[in-house]
Enzyme design. Structure first.
Site, PDB file in Angstrom:
ATOM      1  CD  GLU A  92       2.924 -13.195  15.775  1.00 36.33           C
ATOM      2  OE1 GLU A  92       2.793 -12.026  16.181  1.00 36.33           O
ATOM      3  OE2 GLU A  92       2.529 -14.192  16.408  1.00 36.33           O
ATOM      4  NE  ARG A 124      -4.325   6.610  -7.412  1.00 36.10           N
ATOM      5  CZ  ARG A 124      -4.199   6.295  -6.122  1.00 36.10           C
ATOM      6  NH1 ARG A 124      -3.939   7.227  -5.227  1.00 36.10           N
ATOM      7  NH2 ARG A 124      -4.365   5.065  -5.722  1.00 36.10           N
ATOM      8  CB  SER A 143      -7.630  -4.427   2.666  1.00 42.57           C
ATOM      9  OG  SER A 143      -7.500  -3.204   3.336  1.00 42.57           O
ATOM     10  CG  LEU A 179      10.103 -16.737  -3.269  1.00 43.54           C
ATOM     11  CD1 LEU A 179       9.968 -16.726  -1.744  1.00 43.54           C
ATOM     12  CD2 LEU A 179      10.494 -15.334  -3.751  1.00 43.54           C
ATOM     13  N   GLY A 239       0.027   5.200  -4.556  1.00 45.77           N
ATOM     14  CA  GLY A 239      -0.635   6.409  -5.043  1.00 45.77           C
ATOM     15  C   GLY A 239      -0.191   7.639  -4.268  1.00 45.77           C
ATOM     16  NE  ARG A 240      -1.694   6.490   1.058  1.00 43.86           N
ATOM     17  CZ  ARG A 240      -1.553   5.675   2.091  1.00 43.86           C
ATOM     18  NH1 ARG A 240      -1.391   6.177   3.298  1.00 43.86           N
ATOM     19  NH2 ARG A 240      -1.577   4.381   1.926  1.00 43.86           N
ATOM     20  CG  ASP A 272      -2.067   0.952   1.114  1.00 42.27           C
ATOM     21  OD1 ASP A 272      -2.317   1.449  -0.005  1.00 42.27           O
ATOM     22  OD2 ASP A 272      -2.726   1.225   2.133  1.00 42.27           O
ATOM     23  CG  HIS A 323      -0.046   1.689  -9.222  1.00 38.55           C
ATOM     24  ND1 HIS A 323      -0.251   1.364  -7.893  1.00 38.55           N
ATOM     25  CD2 HIS A 323      -1.145   2.385  -9.608  1.00 38.55           C
ATOM     26  CE1 HIS A 323      -1.440   1.840  -7.510  1.00 38.55           C
ATOM     27  NE2 HIS A 323      -1.985   2.471  -8.526  1.00 38.55           N
TER      28      HIS A 323
HETATM   29  C1  FPP Z   1      -1.985   0.074  -3.224  1.00 38.72           C
HETATM   30  O1  FPP Z   1      -1.529   1.378  -3.354  1.00 38.72           O
HETATM   31  C2  FPP Z   1      -1.496  -0.725  -4.301  1.00 38.72           C
HETATM   32  C3  FPP Z   1      -2.253  -1.269  -5.278  1.00 38.72           C
HETATM   33  C4  FPP Z   1      -3.709  -1.098  -5.388  1.00 38.72           C
HETATM   34  C5  FPP Z   1      -1.657  -2.054  -6.338  1.00 38.72           C
HETATM   35  C6  FPP Z   1      -0.398  -2.756  -5.967  1.00 38.72           C
HETATM   36  C7  FPP Z   1       0.379  -2.787  -7.170  1.00 38.72           C
HETATM   37  C8  FPP Z   1       1.709  -2.683  -7.260  1.00 38.72           C
HETATM   38  C9  FPP Z   1       2.645  -2.719  -6.151  1.00 38.72           C
HETATM   39  C10 FPP Z   1       2.325  -2.492  -8.575  1.00 38.72           C
HETATM   40  C11 FPP Z   1       1.979  -3.500  -9.523  1.00 38.72           C
HETATM   41  C12 FPP Z   1       2.472  -4.797  -9.095  1.00 38.72           C
HETATM   42  C13 FPP Z   1       3.070  -5.594  -9.900  1.00 38.72           C
HETATM   43  C14 FPP Z   1       3.411  -6.941  -9.433  1.00 38.72           C
HETATM   44  C15 FPP Z   1       3.422  -5.219 -11.258  1.00 38.72           C
HETATM   45  P1  FPP Z   1      -2.611   2.513  -3.448  1.00 38.72           P
HETATM   46  O2  FPP Z   1      -2.835   2.817  -4.882  1.00 38.72           O
HETATM   47  O3  FPP Z   1      -3.832   2.082  -2.708  1.00 38.72           O
HETATM   48  O4  FPP Z   1      -1.888   3.669  -2.733  1.00 38.72           O
HETATM   49  P2  FPP Z   1      -2.579   4.798  -1.871  1.00 38.72           P
HETATM   50  O5  FPP Z   1      -3.215   4.132  -0.691  1.00 38.72           O
HETATM   51  O6  FPP Z   1      -1.437   5.669  -1.500  1.00 38.72           O
HETATM   52  O7  FPP Z   1      -3.566   5.474  -2.781  1.00 38.72           O
END
Ligand code: FPP
Length: 229
Positions: free
Chosen positions: A181, A26, A170, A124, A16-17, A13, A30
């Site tokens: 844990e 955003r 979530s 892995l 985006g921020r 998580d 990613h």
């Molecule tokens: C949460 O950050 C992240 C996601 C919804 C997507 C996770 C995706 C990645 C780490 C990149 C893609 C992954 C691969 C394997 C290519 P958020 O967008 O909710 O961030 P925020 O809470 O700051 O808005």
């Protein structure tokens, strides 16, 4: 996967921020997040991690703007295409969990290629959760003996890490995390580094895992077998 290796789950998580704070779109967050995962996958086996499950796209993420969803789908396909040779070279087996019936064909094809290409990886097991909802997985298991068996025999999560400052699960691996844990960090996922994972694993080893028992009377820690009897 043997029980002596850890199953670590990560809620990635904060992408985006992180991007917004830097004045970037955003999707740039990613992309940076995908780079972070690359580094974590490389480092994890040497920290005793045998299975790493990463939450890449939740079933609730479909609610995001079309542009972001499309960008994530494209990024996931590109990640799988470009990473598969490296995963293979590193002995990483990749599988994807979650629904497949709503994914674009370009991503489905990348998943199939990556899963078949890395089938024999034994160092892995990287599991990417895409269009995943734990509640949906449990409901599906209740309707199908095959999925039920799969859920009961899934490796329990030892350590659940969430970046980005929020402290919730979530809808991620709810059944498998019964005795996980939990480690939460304020660090945004694009800034998460192998050193942070090492710190979380150290913290995990300091925790006293009793599984509801009294230490001297503890059964061997192979929890899921209890459910199979
Ligand atoms: C949460 O950050 C992240 C996601 C919804 C997507 C996770 C995706 C990645 C780490 C990149 C893609 C992954 C691969 C394997 C290519 P958020 O967008 O909710 O961030 P925020 O809470 O700051 O808005």
């Amino acid at each position: 996967m043997t029980q002596s290796t850890l199953h670590v789950a990560v809620i990635m998580d904060g992408n985006g921020r992180w991007a917004t704070r830097l004045g970037l779109p955003r999707l740039a967050g990613h992309k940076a997040g995908a780079e972070t995962l690359r580094g974590i996958v490389e480092a994890a086996p040497d920290m005793g991690v045998g299975t790493l499950t990463a939450y890449a796209f939740s079933s609730d993420n479909w609610k995001r703007p079309r542009e972001e969803v499309d960008g994530l789908m494209t990024l996931l396909a590109a990640y799988l295409d470009s990473e598969t040779p490296h995963l293979l070279a590193q002995g990483v087996r990749l599988t994807v969990i979650g629904r497949r019936d709503r994914l674009p064909e370009v991503l489905l094809s990348a998943i199939r290629n990556s899963e078949s290409g890395t089938l024999h990886g034994s160092r892995l097991h990287l599991r990417l959760a895409i269009d995943y909802s734990a509640r949906e997985a449990i409901a599906r298991a209740s309707r199908s003996p095959e999925y039920f068996e799969e859920l009961l025999s899934s490796q329990p999560v030892d350590l659940m890490i969430r970046t980005g400052g929020e402290q919730r699960l979530s809808d991620f691996l709810l059944w498998e995390s019964a005795y996980a844990e939990l480690v939460f960090t304020r660090r945004m996922w694009p800034e998460y580094r192998p050193a942070d994972l090492r710190q979380a694993i150290r913290e995990f080893h300091r925790r006293d895992r009793r599984f509801g028992a009294i230490p001297a009377l503890m059964p061997p820690p192979v929890l899921h077998e209890r459910w199979l009897r």
